[in-house]
Structure formats: structure tokens, C-alpha cells
Design a protein around this motif. Structure first.
Motif, PDB file in Angstrom:
ATOM      1  N   UNK B  53      20.510  20.536  66.363  1.00  0.00           N
ATOM      2  CA  UNK B  53      21.786  20.680  67.077  1.00  0.00           C
ATOM      3  C   UNK B  53      21.811  21.968  67.891  1.00  0.00           C
ATOM      4  N   UNK B  55      21.937  24.916  66.746  1.00  0.00           N
ATOM      5  CA  UNK B  55      22.736  25.962  66.110  1.00  0.00           C
ATOM      6  C   UNK B  55      21.833  27.076  65.596  1.00  0.00           C
ATOM      7  N   UNK B  88      21.611  21.960  77.392  1.00  0.00           N
ATOM      8  CA  UNK B  88      22.869  21.202  77.376  1.00  0.00           C
ATOM      9  C   UNK B  88      22.652  19.750  77.796  1.00  0.00           C
ATOM     10  N   UNK B  91      21.089  18.162  74.753  1.00  0.00           N
ATOM     11  CA  UNK B  91      22.002  18.206  73.616  1.00  0.00           C
ATOM     12  C   UNK B  91      23.076  17.125  73.712  1.00  0.00           C
ATOM     13  N   UNK B  98      30.009  17.925  60.234  1.00  0.00           N
ATOM     14  CA  UNK B  98      29.735  19.069  59.375  1.00  0.00           C
ATOM     15  C   UNK B  98      30.307  18.890  57.968  1.00  0.00           C
ATOM     16  N   UNK B 102      35.210  21.217  60.358  1.00  0.00           N
ATOM     17  CA  UNK B 102      35.319  22.008  61.593  1.00  0.00           C
ATOM     18  C   UNK B 102      36.154  21.347  62.675  1.00  0.00           C
ATOM     19  N   UNK B 104      39.325  21.173  65.186  1.00  0.00           N
ATOM     20  CA  UNK B 104      40.056  22.240  65.863  1.00  0.00           C
ATOM     21  C   UNK B 104      41.499  22.218  65.363  1.00  0.00           C
ATOM     22  N   UNK B 106      44.213  23.616  66.155  1.00  0.00           N
ATOM     23  CA  UNK B 106      45.349  23.679  67.084  1.00  0.00           C
ATOM     24  C   UNK B 106      45.492  22.409  67.903  1.00  0.00           C
ATOM     25  N   UNK B 120      33.845  18.213  78.954  1.00  0.00           N
ATOM     26  CA  UNK B 120      32.377  18.204  79.106  1.00  0.00           C
ATOM     27  C   UNK B 120      31.906  17.002  79.921  1.00  0.00           C
ATOM     28  N   UNK B 164      35.368  12.030  66.503  1.00  0.00           N
ATOM     29  CA  UNK B 164      35.225  13.048  67.543  1.00  0.00           C
ATOM     30  C   UNK B 164      33.780  13.116  68.040  1.00  0.00           C
TER      31      UNK B 164
ATOM     32  N   UNK C 135      32.490  27.916  62.058  1.00  0.00           N
ATOM     33  CA  UNK C 135      32.423  26.469  62.215  1.00  0.00           C
ATOM     34  C   UNK C 135      33.046  25.976  63.513  1.00  0.00           C
ATOM     35  N   UNK C 136      34.025  26.716  64.025  1.00  0.00           N
ATOM     36  CA  UNK C 136      34.660  26.313  65.274  1.00  0.00           C
ATOM     37  C   UNK C 136      33.689  26.443  66.445  1.00  0.00           C
ATOM     38  N   UNK C 138      30.435  26.266  66.061  1.00  0.00           N
ATOM     39  CA  UNK C 138      29.378  25.285  65.850  1.00  0.00           C
ATOM     40  C   UNK C 138      29.837  23.897  66.282  1.00  0.00           C
ATOM     41  N   UNK C 139      31.102  23.571  65.933  1.00  0.00           N
ATOM     42  CA  UNK C 139      31.613  22.265  66.353  1.00  0.00           C
ATOM     43  C   UNK C 139      31.644  22.178  67.878  1.00  0.00           C
ATOM     44  N   UNK C 140      31.979  23.275  68.545  1.00  0.00           N
ATOM     45  CA  UNK C 140      32.035  23.251  70.009  1.00  0.00           C
ATOM     46  C   UNK C 140      30.645  23.075  70.608  1.00  0.00           C
ATOM     47  N   UNK C 141      29.654  23.696  69.972  1.00  0.00           N
ATOM     48  CA  UNK C 141      28.272  23.503  70.443  1.00  0.00           C
ATOM     49  C   UNK C 141      27.861  22.047  70.237  1.00  0.00           C
ATOM     50  N   UNK C 142      28.208  21.515  69.063  1.00  0.00           N
ATOM     51  CA  UNK C 142      27.841  20.124  68.773  1.00  0.00           C
ATOM     52  C   UNK C 142      28.501  19.160  69.755  1.00  0.00           C
ATOM     53  N   UNK C 143      29.641  19.572  70.330  1.00  0.00           N
ATOM     54  CA  UNK C 143      30.295  18.728  71.339  1.00  0.00           C
ATOM     55  C   UNK C 143      29.814  19.092  72.738  1.00  0.00           C
ATOM     56  N   UNK C 144      28.777  19.930  72.790  1.00  0.00           N
ATOM     57  CA  UNK C 144      28.091  20.252  74.040  1.00  0.00           C
ATOM     58  C   UNK C 144      28.980  20.970  75.054  1.00  0.00           C
ATOM     59  N   UNK C 145      29.918  21.777  74.549  1.00  0.00           N
ATOM     60  CA  UNK C 145      30.749  22.527  75.496  1.00  0.00           C
ATOM     61  C   UNK C 145      29.966  23.720  76.034  1.00  0.00           C
ATOM     62  N   UNK C 146      30.377  24.183  77.223  1.00  0.00           N
ATOM     63  CA  UNK C 146      29.790  25.410  77.744  1.00  0.00           C
ATOM     64  C   UNK C 146      30.493  26.581  77.085  1.00  0.00           C
ATOM     65  N   UNK C 149      33.984  26.996  78.259  1.00  0.00           N
ATOM     66  CA  UNK C 149      34.887  25.963  77.735  1.00  0.00           C
ATOM     67  C   UNK C 149      35.263  26.257  76.285  1.00  0.00           C
ATOM     68  N   UNK C 153      39.152  26.850  75.564  1.00  0.00           N
ATOM     69  CA  UNK C 153      39.857  25.728  74.938  1.00  0.00           C
ATOM     70  C   UNK C 153      39.932  25.837  73.411  1.00  0.00           C
ATOM     71  N   UNK C 154      38.921  26.420  72.801  1.00  0.00           N
ATOM     72  CA  UNK C 154      38.857  26.385  71.334  1.00  0.00           C
ATOM     73  C   UNK C 154      39.104  27.763  70.710  1.00  0.00           C
TER      74      UNK C 154
END
Lengths: 215, 259, 242
Positions: B53, B55, B88, B91, B98, B102, B104, B106, B120, B164, C135-136, C138-146, C149, C153-154
Motif C-alpha cells: 500500500x 505505507x 499514485x 496505487x 485497516x 480509520x 474519517x 468528520x 481523486x 469506502x 491512521x487518518x 494511512x487511510x488517505x494514502x490507501x485512497x490514493x489522495x495527494x 488533498x 480534506x482530511x
């Protein structure tokens, strides 16, 4: 732009003024640390009087130190208490930061587990002995770094004493400036002095903090 | 290109200082294959997913995804470290769920599922919502789409997290101990959802799990990791029925006894 | 509960000002002091805008900028936190002209105070960003955000909630430090007080009114920030399942 000869000329004068600044800081902090502890203890021991203390602390923290300095310097004489500028100024700074310190001590008291009070009751200790021998020794060490940060903050507010013409660093620099029409060197030197002192003290506090954590 | 596996670890190593977490790993995962990774804690199994991933950076080797290098890229016929842009692009084919959800905090369940598709992938809000609604329906949470994560149970949060990840239309899904943080009575609902997407979607799935029963029934292949290496791998029948390696036997005995 | 007590204090303060100004000895000073109060509020508002702007830029630069930018931002933060606000104000007011830069006293005031509070704010912003759970990211990376972003956003929306209380304290510090501008001839509340005190020697009425006015301004800021805090935390904690 920058005149080194002039710099070396004014350096001894500023150094003498720096001693005044350090004195004001030390005296002001002694007042702040002691009075702050008294205020926090009153809050702890007498909840009713505590409300008054809370309002007072809020009042002091919500209004400018400069006004409080003027207040002590100009208003107290009306009540027959005449203080010289240095005393009035240091007292004002001390009282202002006592309000902040009392909050620090309060957090320290609150962090002592309830069980410590209960165990002391179980051992039939008097409230005063419990406070002095059990609670204070546990409450104080963790708050030392926070108090240290207020010491630095207080130090950085001593230039306000220049407003009532106490001859500390800032006032001396201003006097040099108005006599020679050169402000660059004296005011910058004052800035450098404060920067160096703050960075050094911040370093010391960080060391103290890690020492306290390892203890 | 289609004869390349979906994922290939080629001589991949991962070290933290002097500690070697993964030691010269070689692993191919075929298209549509469902692989479970099991092993004791500290065996490097989670690191496999986290490297895939992106990470965690890898120290040695090359990671291939869908026939292309991910950690590297071709330049004048040579492999050079990949740029962010390249990473990217690759990816985008991978989604991950997870252990600790994790989500979001908000954003509502719906908000969580449309955020990345809009920002994205550049989908229109209406499109993204339509797709997210389908996915939330599939994980059985249509009724909760306007709830915030703090209003959902752990199992519900994890199902939103799965929706998600799927909303990004990945080809590969990674599941990192997705039931470990759940109360026992909530594990079933999450596994049920994973079974369903295994059936209904053409996905390559790679999961780290402690649910031996689920690994046995669901996966095509099971890999047993021990001290940063694949100690033994094979079909669930082989690994659970007739493990050849002593370590595997010891691990399975310990797990089954505890379970 | 706290908000109610603060509102009661504010109401009490305003009432006290009103009652006092019924007295001719106090009323005399009201128009002048209110004029000063307006300037104090103006400097506070503009200073706050500059402070928030500088804090965001400096914090992001320190966290994610290339090395030279990171140094620049660290230097800014350390210099403005390490010297005092008054020194900064005097430096801009007295020293800049010697380098041929002539700024209006009002501009100097807003610059000095905004930069000063901004430096403290930068550490607040940085701390809030860093404290968002790993984790926030990591989740954003897993969703391929720049990276941009993720931040926009997060991370920042979550950091925002954590920032409100410390910013409340910083804004109070800002209100209080506006009194320093009286020392560079700006006719704010403190300046007016000094002036009236010197010309009338009615020290007690003047300083009592001024203290109450500062208190009213500070309380308003505190109440506003508490309301903002309540509002911001609603989404995160709404109806938490036990």
C-alpha cells in the motif's frame, strides 16, 4: 547600516540595564510563584472563597499587563500607597503571572489521584498535613516545566516596565536612541539579548522536563 | 502482460535499523487469487500489506503490480526509483481495509465513501453518491449512510471502511487484521461482507488474519510467515490438514488450542 | 455551563460600565475611551487575521516545506517567540525607518502583533496537525489522495477542532498586547487612558473604566471561541455509541 564602534560603546550601558531586567524578572517570578501557589491553595481548601479567586484570576488574565502596571503606579498613590516605579512595575508583573501560575498549580493538584486524599483520611492525617506532606510533594514536580515556561514569558514582558520609565533594557535602548538618533543597534541588541536568553532557558526547561520524566 | 501475476514481490527486504522485518521475500499473487497470510506477531505479515500500500518504503528489491513495477519505473530500459506521480498511478489499483477502521470522523458514512472518488477520481458528486449508495447497500448499511463513524458500532464502521475502499474500484484489496479490533459478536458480519465481495467482485485479495476458520474456507492459498520469511505455503487443505513444517504445526496447534 | 457563566460575567461587566457612566465623573471619559476601544478592536481583528494566516503558512512550511523553507519558517517562529512583542514593535517602528522603510504606525502595530501571535499560532497549528491520528494519513494514502488533498480534506478539518481552545488563548493575548501600541503613539484604549489620566488626574475613574472595557472585549472573544468550539466538536462526538 550597522556601526560596530557604536555597538561596543553602548554595550556596557546595555549590560548594566540587563542586570535590572534580570532583577525585575527574578523578583517578579518569586511573587508570581508564591502568590500563585497561595491562590491555588485557597481554591483547593475553601471552595466558596475559590469562586472569588476564580473571578479574580479571570479578571487579571483578561486585561493587559500594561494597564495593570499603570493601575498600580497611578491608582495606589490615591489610596496613600506610594510605590516607586520599579516596585510598582515588578509587583504588577508578579501579580499578573501569579494568575497564570495559580492555574498551573491547580492542574498539578488535580493530577494527584483522589486515592491519595482517601488514603490520607484512612491514615487519619489532618487536612493540613495531607496537603503539606502528601499532596504538594506529588503535585509540584510535574508542573515545574510549565512554571518555567511562564518564567520565560514573564521575562519577555519586562520591557513593559519602560512605560513607567524603569531603566531596564528597553528603556535604556530607547534613551540611547533618542539621544543619538541611532535605534538600529540598541533595539536590535535588546532583541538579540531576549532571543538568546529565551532559547537558552527553553533548552534548560526541556532538559529539566526529560529529567523529570526519567525520574 | 497478462501472464504476469497481479502482484509480485521480487527479492523484497525491509529493515528497521538493525532489525530485518522481511528478508528477501519472493511472492507472486495471481489474478483473482485470494491469499491469506498467517503467522505469529512480529513475523512481518502486516508489513507485506503495508509495503504494497506504500505505507512503508522497501529497502531492497522490486514490487510489481499488474505487470508494472510500482516502487520503481522504467527509464531508458533501467529500473529507477519511482516518482510520486508514478506511485499514485499504480496505487490506484489497490485498496486497503485497516484493523482500526480509520474512517474519517468528520464525515458521514456516505461522506467517507464519496470523498476520494470525487477528489481523486474526479467523479461528479451525483455519480459518486450513486455508486456509494450501491456499495453501502451491499454491506448492509443503506440505513446508516447519514451517520457519523462515532454513531456506528465497530462492525458497522468496518463495513463502511470496506465500502469506502471498494468505491475507488481497486483491482486488489488488502485486509489487515480487519476483525482484530472487533468484539467477538461483530466479527461474523464483517467476514460475511468479505465473503460476498469475494463472490461478486473480480478482485485479487490479500489478507492478514487470525481467523483460521475463515482463512481455511475462503482462500485459495495460505502463506505462513515466520521471522520475516515465508516458512510454508500451499492450499488451505495442505496447510491446515497436513502442515509439513514443524513451525507451522506448532503455530497452528497454539492457535487452535487458544481458540 | 461555562459559556453561561462567561456570558453572565460579560453582562455584569457591561452593566457595570453602564452604571458607572451614569455618574458624571465617569461619563466625561466615555466618548474618548470608546474611540480608543474602536481602534483597539480594529487592531485586534486585523492582527488576528494576519496571525492565523502566518501561523498556517509557517506551520505547513515547517512540516512539509523543502529544507531552506523549513529553516526560514523555524527562524521566523523562534525569533518572534524568543523576543518580546514590545521589542518587535519598537524594532519595526524605530529601526525600519533607518533602513529607509517608512510604515504608518497603524501598519506597524498590525504587523508586529500579527507576526508575534502568528509565531505562537504556528506551533499550535503544527501541534494540532501532528496530533491527528496516524491512521487518518494511512487511510488517505490507501485512497490514493495527494498530499494537498489529504491536508485540505482530511487532516486540517480534524486539526481545526483541536486548535480552537489554544487559539482562544492566543486571541486573548492579542487583545492584551494591543495595549502596547499606545507606546508607538497610536490612540488606542490604553493611550486614551494615559492621556486622560495625565490631563485630568482622575486616575480611578479612568483606569476602572479601561479595565472593564478590556475585560468586556476579552470576554467577548472567549465566548465566541467557546461557541465555535462547541459547534466544531459536534460532528465528531455526536451521539457516540458507547
Amino acid at each position: 547600516m550597522w556601526d560596530w564602534t557604536f555597538t561596543f560603546e553602548i554595550l556596557p550601558v546595555l549590560a548594566r540595564a540587563a542586570i535590572m531586567t534580570v532583577e525585575a524578572t527574578a523578583l517578579g517570578f518569586v511573587i508570581a510563584a508564591t502568590l500563585g501557589l497561595v491562590l491555588a491553595s485557597i481554591r483547593l481548601a475553601f471552595p466558596v472563597a475559590g469562586v472569588v479567586v476564580t473571578v479574580l484570576v479571570e479578571l487579571i488574565r483578561s486585561t493587559p499587563l500594561l494597564i495593570q502596571i499603570f493601575f498600580l503606579y497611578f491608582v495606589l498613590p490615591k489610596a496613600g500607597i506610594v510605590l516607586d516605579a520599579f516596585t510598582a512595575g515588578v509587583a504588577a508583573i508578579g501579580i499578573h503571572y501569579a494568575a497564570y501560575c495559580s492555574e498551573v498549580y491547580r492542574a498539578g493538584f488535580e493530577n494527584v489521584p483522589r486515592g491519595q486524599w482517601e488514603a490520607s483520611i484512612a491514615l487519619n492525617l489532618s487536612p493540613w498535613n495531607t496537603f503539606k506532606d502528601i499532596i504538594l510533594p506529588q503535585a509540584l514536580p510535574p508542573v515545574v516545566p510549565a512554571l518555567g515556561n511562564y518564567l520565560i514569558a514573564l521575562f519577555k514582558e519586562t520591557p513593559l516596565l519602560s512605560a513607567i520609565a524603569v531603566l531596564e533594557l528597553m528603556q535604556t535602548a530607547k534613551n540611547i536612541g533618542s539621544e543619538t538618533f541611532r535605534y538600529t543597534e540598541p533595539v536590535t541588541l535588546v532583541g538579540v539579548f531576549f532571543l538568546v536568553m529565551s532559547l537558552v532557558s527553553a533548552g534548560i526547561i526541556r532538559m529539566l522536563e526529560s529529567w523529570l520524566q526519567r525520574r | 502482460m497478462n501472464d504476469m501475476p497481479m502482484v509480485r514481490f521480487e527479492n523484497v527486504s525491509k529493515r528497521y535499523g538493525a532489525l530485518t522485518v522481511l528478508d528477501n521475500l519472493n511472492l507472486d499473487i495471481g489474478r483473482g487469487e485470494k491469499v491469506s497470510i498467517i503467522g505469529p506477531s512480529g513475523s512481518g505479515k502486516t508489513t507485506v500489506l503495508r509495503m504494497l500500500m506504500t505505507l512503508e518504503a522497501i529497502n531492497d528489491g522490486v514490487l510489481w503490480v499488474d505487470g508494472e513495477p510500482m516502487t520503481h519505473m522504467m527509464q531508458n530500459g533501467k529500473l529507477v526509483p519511482a516518482t510520486t506521480k508514478h506511485i499514485r498511478r499504480i496505487r490506484a489499483k489497490i485498496g486497503m481495509v485497516f484493523q482500526s477502521f480509520n474512517l474519517f470522523p468528520h464525515m458521514t458514512a456516505m461522506g467517507n465513501c464519496i470523498e476520494a472518488p470525487i477528489t481523486v477520481l474526479g467523479l461528479k458528486r451525483s455519480e459518486a453518491e450513486e455508486r456509494a449508495a450501491e456499495l453501502l447497500d451491499m454491506v448492509g448499511l443503506s440505513a446508516k449512510k447519514d451517520h457519523y463513524p462515532s454513531q456506528l458500532s465497530g462492525g458497522q464502521q468496518q463495513r463502511v471502511a470496506i465500502a469506502r475502499a471498494l468505491a475507488m474500484r481497486p483491482k486488489i484489496m488488502l485486509f489487515d487484521e480487519v476483525t482484530s479490533a472487533l468484539d467477538p459478536e461483530l466479527v461474523g458480519e464483517v467476514l460475511q461482507v468479505i465473503r460476498k465481495i469475494g463472490r461478486e467482485h473480480d478482485l485479487t485479495m490479500l489478507m492478514v488474519t487470525h481467523q483460521m476458520g475463515f482463512a481455511k474456507e475462503f482462500s485459495d492459498r495460505v502463506c505462513f510467515f515466520y521471522q520475516g520469511k515465508i516458512c510454508e505455503q500451499g492450499s488451505p487443505a495442505e496447510i491446515f490438514g497436513n502442515p509439513k513444517n514443524e513451525r507451522t504445526r506448532q503455530f497452528l496447534n497454539a492457535v487452535l488450542e487458544a481458540g | 455551563m461555562w459559556i453561561r457563566m462567561l456570558t453572565a460575567m460579560l453582562a455584569g461587566t457591561l452593566l457595570l460600565i453602564a452604571l458607572l457612566s451614569a455618574n458624571a465623573e465617569y461619563r466625561l471619559f466615555m466618548p474618548g475611551l470608546l474611540e480608543g476601544a474602536v481602534l483597539t478592536v480594529e487592531i485586534t481583528l486585523l492582527g488576528a487575521v494576519l496571525a492565523v494566516f502566518m501561523a498556517l503558512i509557517a506551520a505547513l512550511a515547517k512540516l512539509y516545506g523543502p529544507l531552506p523553507i523549513r529553516w526560514l519558517s523555524t527562524t521566523y517562529i523562534e525569533i518572534f517567540r524568543g523576543t518580546s512583542a514590545l521589542v518587535q514593535l519598537f524594532w519595526l517602528y524605530f529601526v525600519l525607518p533607518q533602513f529607509g522603510v517608512f510604515l504608518d504606525a497603524f501598519v506597524v502595530a498590525v504587523l508586529a502583533l500579527g507576526l508575534n501571535i502568528g509565531a505562537y499560532g504556528a506551533e499550535v497549528v503544527r501541534g494540532a496537525i501532528v496530533s491527528v491520528a496516524r491512521g487518518q494519513w494511512e487511510a488517505s494514502i490507501a485512497l490514493n489522495m495527494s498530499k494537498a488533498q489529504m491536508l485540505r480534506r482530511i487532516i486540517l478539518p480534524q486539526a481545526f477542532t483541536a486548535m480552537i481552545p489554544p487559539w482562544g488563548n492566543l486571541f486573548i493575548e492579542l487583545v492584551k498586547s494591543t495595549s502596547l501600541v499606545s507606546l508607538i503613539t497610536l490612540a488606542d484604549l490604553t493611550f486614551k487612558a494615559q492621556q486622560m489620566n495625565q490631563s485630568t488626574l482622575k486616575t480611578v475613574p479612568v483606569f476602572t473604566l479601561v479595565l472593564l472595557m478590556y475585560l468586556a472585549i476579552s470576554l467577548t472573544v472567549t465566548i465566541g471561541m467557546r461557541l465555535l468550539e462547541q459547534r466544531a466538536s459536534r460532528g465528531l462526538t455526536r451521539g457516540r455509541v458507547a
